[in-house]
Scaffold this motif. Structure first.
Motif, PDB file in Angstrom:
ATOM      1  N   LEU A   2      46.038  47.042  27.506  1.00 15.69           N
ATOM      2  CA  LEU A   2      45.641  46.358  26.297  1.00 15.69           C
ATOM      3  C   LEU A   2      45.410  44.872  26.495  1.00 15.69           C
ATOM      4  O   LEU A   2      44.941  44.206  25.591  1.00 15.69           O
ATOM      5  N   TYR A   3      45.763  44.366  27.631  1.00 16.03           N
ATOM      6  CA  TYR A   3      45.600  42.937  27.889  1.00 16.03           C
ATOM      7  C   TYR A   3      45.045  42.743  29.289  1.00 16.03           C
ATOM      8  O   TYR A   3      45.121  43.624  30.131  1.00 16.03           O
ATOM      9  N   ARG A   4      44.501  41.574  29.531  1.00 16.20           N
ATOM     10  CA  ARG A   4      43.978  41.236  30.844  1.00 16.20           C
ATOM     11  C   ARG A   4      44.838  40.114  31.410  1.00 16.20           C
ATOM     12  O   ARG A   4      45.066  39.119  30.730  1.00 16.20           O
ATOM     13  N   LYS A   5      45.313  40.269  32.627  1.00 16.59           N
ATOM     14  CA  LYS A   5      46.179  39.259  33.224  1.00 16.59           C
ATOM     15  C   LYS A   5      45.477  37.907  33.272  1.00 16.59           C
ATOM     16  O   LYS A   5      44.310  37.823  33.631  1.00 16.59           O
ATOM     17  N   ASN A   6      46.212  36.871  32.880  1.00 13.52           N
ATOM     18  CA  ASN A   6      45.642  35.529  32.908  1.00 13.52           C
ATOM     19  C   ASN A   6      46.581  34.529  33.592  1.00 13.52           C
ATOM     20  O   ASN A   6      46.420  33.338  33.450  1.00 13.52           O
ATOM     21  N   VAL A   7      47.560  35.050  34.331  1.00 19.22           N
ATOM     22  CA  VAL A   7      48.494  34.210  35.078  1.00 19.22           C
ATOM     23  C   VAL A   7      48.412  34.629  36.548  1.00 19.22           C
ATOM     24  O   VAL A   7      48.553  35.811  36.860  1.00 19.22           O
ATOM     25  N   ALA A   8      48.186  33.663  37.419  1.00 15.81           N
ATOM     26  CA  ALA A   8      48.053  33.953  38.850  1.00 15.81           C
ATOM     27  C   ALA A   8      49.391  34.425  39.439  1.00 15.81           C
ATOM     28  O   ALA A   8      50.453  34.207  38.854  1.00 15.81           O
ATOM     29  N   GLY A   9      49.322  35.056  40.599  1.00 19.80           N
ATOM     30  CA  GLY A   9      50.514  35.590  41.244  1.00 19.80           C
ATOM     31  C   GLY A   9      51.574  34.542  41.531  1.00 19.80           C
ATOM     32  O   GLY A   9      52.757  34.733  41.240  1.00 19.80           O
ATOM     33  N   TYR A  54      50.789  37.901  31.812  1.00 25.09           N
ATOM     34  CA  TYR A  54      49.952  37.616  30.646  1.00 25.09           C
ATOM     35  C   TYR A  54      50.662  36.595  29.762  1.00 25.09           C
ATOM     36  O   TYR A  54      51.829  36.750  29.419  1.00 25.09           O
ATOM     37  N   CYS A  55      49.947  35.544  29.400  1.00 27.01           N
ATOM     38  CA  CYS A  55      50.488  34.502  28.533  1.00 27.01           C
ATOM     39  C   CYS A  55      49.616  34.421  27.286  1.00 27.01           C
ATOM     40  O   CYS A  55      48.427  34.103  27.385  1.00 27.01           O
ATOM     41  N   PRO A  56      50.182  34.712  26.112  1.00 29.05           N
ATOM     42  CA  PRO A  56      49.374  34.657  24.886  1.00 29.05           C
ATOM     43  C   PRO A  56      48.792  33.273  24.613  1.00 29.05           C
ATOM     44  O   PRO A  56      47.658  33.164  24.146  1.00 29.05           O
ATOM     45  N   ALA A  57      49.540  32.227  24.908  1.00 31.68           N
ATOM     46  CA  ALA A  57      49.030  30.874  24.675  1.00 31.68           C
ATOM     47  C   ALA A  57      47.833  30.582  25.587  1.00 31.68           C
ATOM     48  O   ALA A  57      46.865  29.941  25.161  1.00 31.68           O
ATOM     49  N   CYS A  58      47.891  31.050  26.822  1.00 30.16           N
ATOM     50  CA  CYS A  58      46.756  30.865  27.738  1.00 30.16           C
ATOM     51  C   CYS A  58      45.548  31.668  27.267  1.00 30.16           C
ATOM     52  O   CYS A  58      44.408  31.236  27.418  1.00 30.16           O
ATOM     53  N   ALA A  59      45.793  32.842  26.684  1.00 35.94           N
ATOM     54  CA  ALA A  59      44.694  33.663  26.177  1.00 35.94           C
ATOM     55  C   ALA A  59      44.009  32.970  24.997  1.00 35.94           C
ATOM     56  O   ALA A  59      42.781  32.991  24.893  1.00 35.94           O
ATOM     57  N   VAL A  60      44.793  32.359  24.107  1.00 30.48           N
ATOM     58  CA  VAL A  60      44.227  31.641  22.974  1.00 30.48           C
ATOM     59  C   VAL A  60      43.380  30.468  23.459  1.00 30.48           C
ATOM     60  O   VAL A  60      42.323  30.165  22.901  1.00 30.48           O
ATOM     61  N   ALA A  61      43.829  29.815  24.545  1.00 35.54           N
ATOM     62  CA  ALA A  61      43.095  28.682  25.095  1.00 35.54           C
ATOM     63  C   ALA A  61      41.866  29.124  25.893  1.00 35.54           C
ATOM     64  O   ALA A  61      41.064  28.296  26.308  1.00 35.54           O
ATOM     65  N   GLY A  62      41.713  30.431  26.126  1.00 35.43           N
ATOM     66  CA  GLY A  62      40.543  30.936  26.839  1.00 35.43           C
ATOM     67  C   GLY A  62      40.684  30.957  28.347  1.00 35.43           C
ATOM     68  O   GLY A  62      39.692  31.062  29.058  1.00 35.43           O
ATOM     69  N   ARG A  63      41.894  30.885  28.849  1.00 37.19           N
ATOM     70  CA  ARG A  63      42.108  30.881  30.300  1.00 37.19           C
ATOM     71  C   ARG A  63      41.900  32.272  30.878  1.00 37.19           C
ATOM     72  O   ARG A  63      42.359  33.264  30.331  1.00 37.19           O
ATOM     73  N   LYS A  64      41.171  32.333  31.995  1.00 41.71           N
ATOM     74  CA  LYS A  64      40.937  33.592  32.697  1.00 41.71           C
ATOM     75  C   LYS A  64      41.147  33.360  34.179  1.00 41.71           C
ATOM     76  O   LYS A  64      40.953  32.271  34.687  1.00 41.71           O
ATOM     77  N   LEU A  65      41.558  34.412  34.889  1.00 41.57           N
ATOM     78  CA  LEU A  65      41.719  34.318  36.329  1.00 41.57           C
ATOM     79  C   LEU A  65      40.354  34.376  37.004  1.00 41.57           C
ATOM     80  O   LEU A  65      39.431  35.051  36.534  1.00 41.57           O
ATOM     81  N   ARG A  66      40.242  33.653  38.105  1.00 36.17           N
ATOM     82  CA  ARG A  66      39.008  33.723  38.891  1.00 36.17           C
ATOM     83  C   ARG A  66      38.920  35.072  39.584  1.00 36.17           C
ATOM     84  O   ARG A  66      39.923  35.626  40.010  1.00 36.17           O
ATOM     85  N   ALA A  67      37.726  35.595  39.715  1.00 40.54           N
ATOM     86  CA  ALA A  67      37.523  36.863  40.423  1.00 40.54           C
ATOM     87  C   ALA A  67      37.755  36.652  41.908  1.00 40.54           C
ATOM     88  O   ALA A  67      37.338  35.661  42.490  1.00 40.54           O
ATOM     89  N   GLU A  68      38.461  37.587  42.506  1.00 39.46           N
ATOM     90  CA  GLU A  68      38.725  37.537  43.951  1.00 39.46           C
ATOM     91  C   GLU A  68      37.465  37.894  44.723  1.00 39.46           C
ATOM     92  O   GLU A  68      36.776  38.857  44.350  1.00 39.46           O
ATOM     93  N   PRO A  69      37.154  37.167  45.782  1.00 37.67           N
ATOM     94  CA  PRO A  69      35.929  37.494  46.562  1.00 37.67           C
ATOM     95  C   PRO A  69      36.077  38.754  47.370  1.00 37.67           C
ATOM     96  O   PRO A  69      37.060  39.245  47.662  1.00 37.67           O
TER      97      PRO A  69
END
Length: 69
Positions: A2-9, A54-69
């Motif tokens: 239900l959510y997309r990870k937005n916090v790096a490892g 997953y951080c709800p505050a980061c999601a509200v701010a629009g933060r997304k993880l960069r795609a891994e190459p």
């Protein structure tokens, strides 16, 4: 999922460590004080954002993880 990870490892580990330190400070350093319980609550939420990645505050701010190459 239900959510997309937005916090790096590496940030998840930092959040876990910071949450554990806040919990310890609230329970041991400020024993029985209302502000101590507040710090424990914030520490639990911080640790949970590290566990789930997953951080709800980061999601509200629009933060997304960069795609891994």
């Amino acid at each position: 999922m239900l959510y997309r990870k937005n916090v790096a490892g590496w940030e998840s580990w930092v959040r876990l460590l910071a949450g554990a330190m806040m919990i310890a400070c609230g329970l041991l350093g400020l024993k029985g004080m209302p502000v101590g319980y507040l710090i424990v609550g914030v520490g639990v939420m911080t640790a949970l954002t590290g566990v789930f990645g997953y951080c709800p505050a980061c999601a509200v701010a629009g933060r997304k993880l960069r795609a891994e190459p």
